[in-house]
Design an enzyme around this catalytic site. Structure first.
Site, PDB file in Angstrom:
ATOM      1  N   HIS A 132       6.566   9.431   1.403  1.00  0.00           N
ATOM      2  CA  HIS A 132       5.175  10.293   1.516  1.00  0.00           C
ATOM      3  C   HIS A 132       5.257  11.283   0.596  1.00  0.00           C
ATOM      4  CE1 HIS A 132       4.182   7.472   5.305  1.00  0.00           C
ATOM      5  NE2 HIS A 132       4.532   7.018   4.181  1.00  0.00           N
ATOM      6  N   GLU A 184       0.248  -1.117   6.069  1.00  0.00           N
ATOM      7  CA  GLU A 184       1.261  -1.089   6.738  1.00  0.00           C
ATOM      8  C   GLU A 184       0.863   0.727   7.140  1.00  0.00           C
ATOM      9  OE1 GLU A 184       5.333   0.808   7.866  1.00  0.00           O
ATOM     10  OE2 GLU A 184       4.023   1.067   5.448  1.00  0.00           O
ATOM     11  N   GLU A 185       0.251   1.521   5.780  1.00  0.00           N
ATOM     12  CA  GLU A 185       0.337   3.521   6.004  1.00  0.00           C
ATOM     13  C   GLU A 185      -0.542   3.566   7.017  1.00  0.00           C
ATOM     14  OE1 GLU A 185       3.196   3.962   5.989  1.00  0.00           O
ATOM     15  OE2 GLU A 185       4.010   4.052   3.703  1.00  0.00           O
ATOM     16  N   ASP A 220       8.327   4.105  -1.302  1.00  0.00           N
ATOM     17  CA  ASP A 220       7.955   3.768   0.368  1.00  0.00           C
ATOM     18  C   ASP A 220       6.428   3.093  -0.898  1.00  0.00           C
ATOM     19  OD1 ASP A 220       7.459   3.067   2.453  1.00  0.00           O
ATOM     20  OD2 ASP A 220       6.226   4.743   3.096  1.00  0.00           O
ATOM     21  N   GLU A 249      11.403  -1.301   3.584  1.00  0.00           N
ATOM     22  CA  GLU A 249      12.034  -0.203   3.859  1.00  0.00           C
ATOM     23  C   GLU A 249      12.487   0.581   2.890  1.00  0.00           C
ATOM     24  OE1 GLU A 249       9.442   1.673   5.479  1.00  0.00           O
ATOM     25  OE2 GLU A 249       8.089   0.503   5.549  1.00  0.00           O
ATOM     26  N   ASP A 265       0.601  -0.961  -0.189  1.00  0.00           N
ATOM     27  CA  ASP A 265      -0.157   0.183  -0.108  1.00  0.00           C
ATOM     28  C   ASP A 265       0.590   1.106   0.206  1.00  0.00           C
ATOM     29  OD1 ASP A 265       0.874  -1.289   2.551  1.00  0.00           O
ATOM     30  OD2 ASP A 265      -0.927   0.126   3.529  1.00  0.00           O
TER      31      ASP A 265
END
Length: 381
Positions: free
Chosen positions: A350, A146-147, A116, A175, A86
């Site tokens: 992000h 995950e987010e 990410d 990551e 995600d």
């Protein structure tokens, strides 16, 4: 339920992924499948379909939108390698595009998810298909949610539902780490600190007790707090404790009888979750109440295991500490040493101008390929 007991995704409706094109092209393909948290079904279907078409050597299971693929070669050791599917919401940054970084001159892929962490997922998928006979048994995990809040995590859900699939001697989470190893992670705690007072008309404020004014003592203490630097197994972690939200007040002419301060405490993995809670409760002992609203333990670096040491040698750079919280904590809780390793700069995660260097995708793939292909037995003396 395992998808081996159900129908595979419909090819007519599933986006096509081609791992034979290599991890760089696969990064573009993955990023161009929108998968904001809660909307991972299409990308999970694509991953599963690709593995069923190109990786007959893997035993594939599915839990919701989490895909798990395992080798069953009878190797002495097993490594788990995981990545989340995600992303945070899209903001006019898809489809991805190829660019040249104006500062470094290096080729980059720009767009949501490049950092990410779909470049890391692309590396993992390409390796999962190519490594038919790795030196260790492998468990590949691609998971959803995950987010968002940790209780929604697809990795956590799959670990609860299928614990038998998660045994391993070492784990890697893809990551973004600039293609170097970041060991373990800090823990994170959020607490709601409550101050009480007595309501009164603001024209007669001496008749009440102002809870917002009482909060000034707490805020001053937080502002003066000097976060520790803690060395754990040779890596330096930086702690931090900060007010992240404040709420209080009744009306423009009322002395408030309540003020709430939300505090986020990031603690080194040398502290247990219980120790972190005790530290916070002691720090705010003069508050009327301290409610722990979120708590995730940290993870020690995980670099003392022989598998980890050989991985460090394959990457060829000194590991550093992971200062944020990541899902390596979930592996650590199972007694599995775990590290973070993937292409991309975490500082761009992000961001609307998310971008990953092509060279980091290639070097991350090469390092993992070399390590997973090499014998993990200690040298004969």
């Amino acid at each position: 339920m395992s998808t081996q007991e159900s129908q595979a995704p419909s090819a007519a409706s599933t986006p096509i992924l081609d791992p034979t094109a290599g991890p760089v092209a696969l990064t573009r393909q993955l990023c161009n499948i929108p998968s904001v948290s809660g909307d991972e079904c299409a990308i999970a279907d694509a991953v599963e379909a690709m593995l069923r078409s190109h990786a007959p050597h893997l035993v594939i299971s599915r839990d919701g939108d989490t895909v798990i693929a395992r080798t069953e070669l009878g190797r002495e050791r097993r490594v788990a390698i995981a990545g989340h599917l995600d992303t945070v919401p899209i903001n006019d940054n898809l489809p991805v595009r190829d660019e040249v970084d104006p500062v470094t001159g290096e080729a980059i892929i720009w767009g949501r998810g490049t950092v990410d962490m779909k470049a890391g997922v692309a590396v993992q998928l390409a390796l999962a298909v190519e490594l038919v006979a790795p030196a260790v048994d492998l468990t590949w995990i691609w998971y959803d949610h995950e987010e968002v809040a940790s209780d929604l995590s697809g990795l956590g859900r799959a670990m609860r539902n299928h614990p038998e699939l998660f045994g391993a001697d070492f784990a890697i989470l893809g990551e973004p780490s600039n293609g170097t190893i970041e060991g373990g992670c800090n823990g994170t705690l959020r607490a709601r600190v409550e101050l009480h007072g007595t309501r009164a008309h603001s024209a007669r404020s001496w008749m009440g007790v102002n809870a917002i004014h009482r909060a000034s003592v707490i805020l001053s203490r937080l502002a003066a707090y000097e976060a520790e630097r803690v060395t754990v197994d040779g890596l330096e972690y930086r702690e931090g404790m900060n007010a992240v939200r404040i709420d209080g007040g009744v009306a423009g002419n009322v002395i408030p009888d309540r003020c709430s301060i939300e505090v986020n405490y990031r603690f080194a993995p040398s502290r247990s979750a219980d120790e972190a809670v005790e530290f916070v409760r002691t720090f705010f002992a003069d508050a009327d109440s301290v409610e722990i609203v979120d708590l995730s333990p940290g993870a020690r670096p995980g670099l003392d295991a022989p598998l980890a040491q050989r991985f460090v040698a394959a990457v060829g750079a000194e590991p550093t500490a992971k200062l944020g919280w990541t899902d390596v904590s979930r592996f650590s809780a199972l007694g599995i040493p775990a590290v973070n390793f993937g292409p991309g700069n975490a500082l761009l995660a992000h961001a609307d101008d998310e971008r990953v260097p092509v060279a980091q995708i290639e070097s991350s793939f090469a390092a993992l390929h070399a390590w997973l292909s090499a014998s993990q037995e200690p040298p004969v003396k």
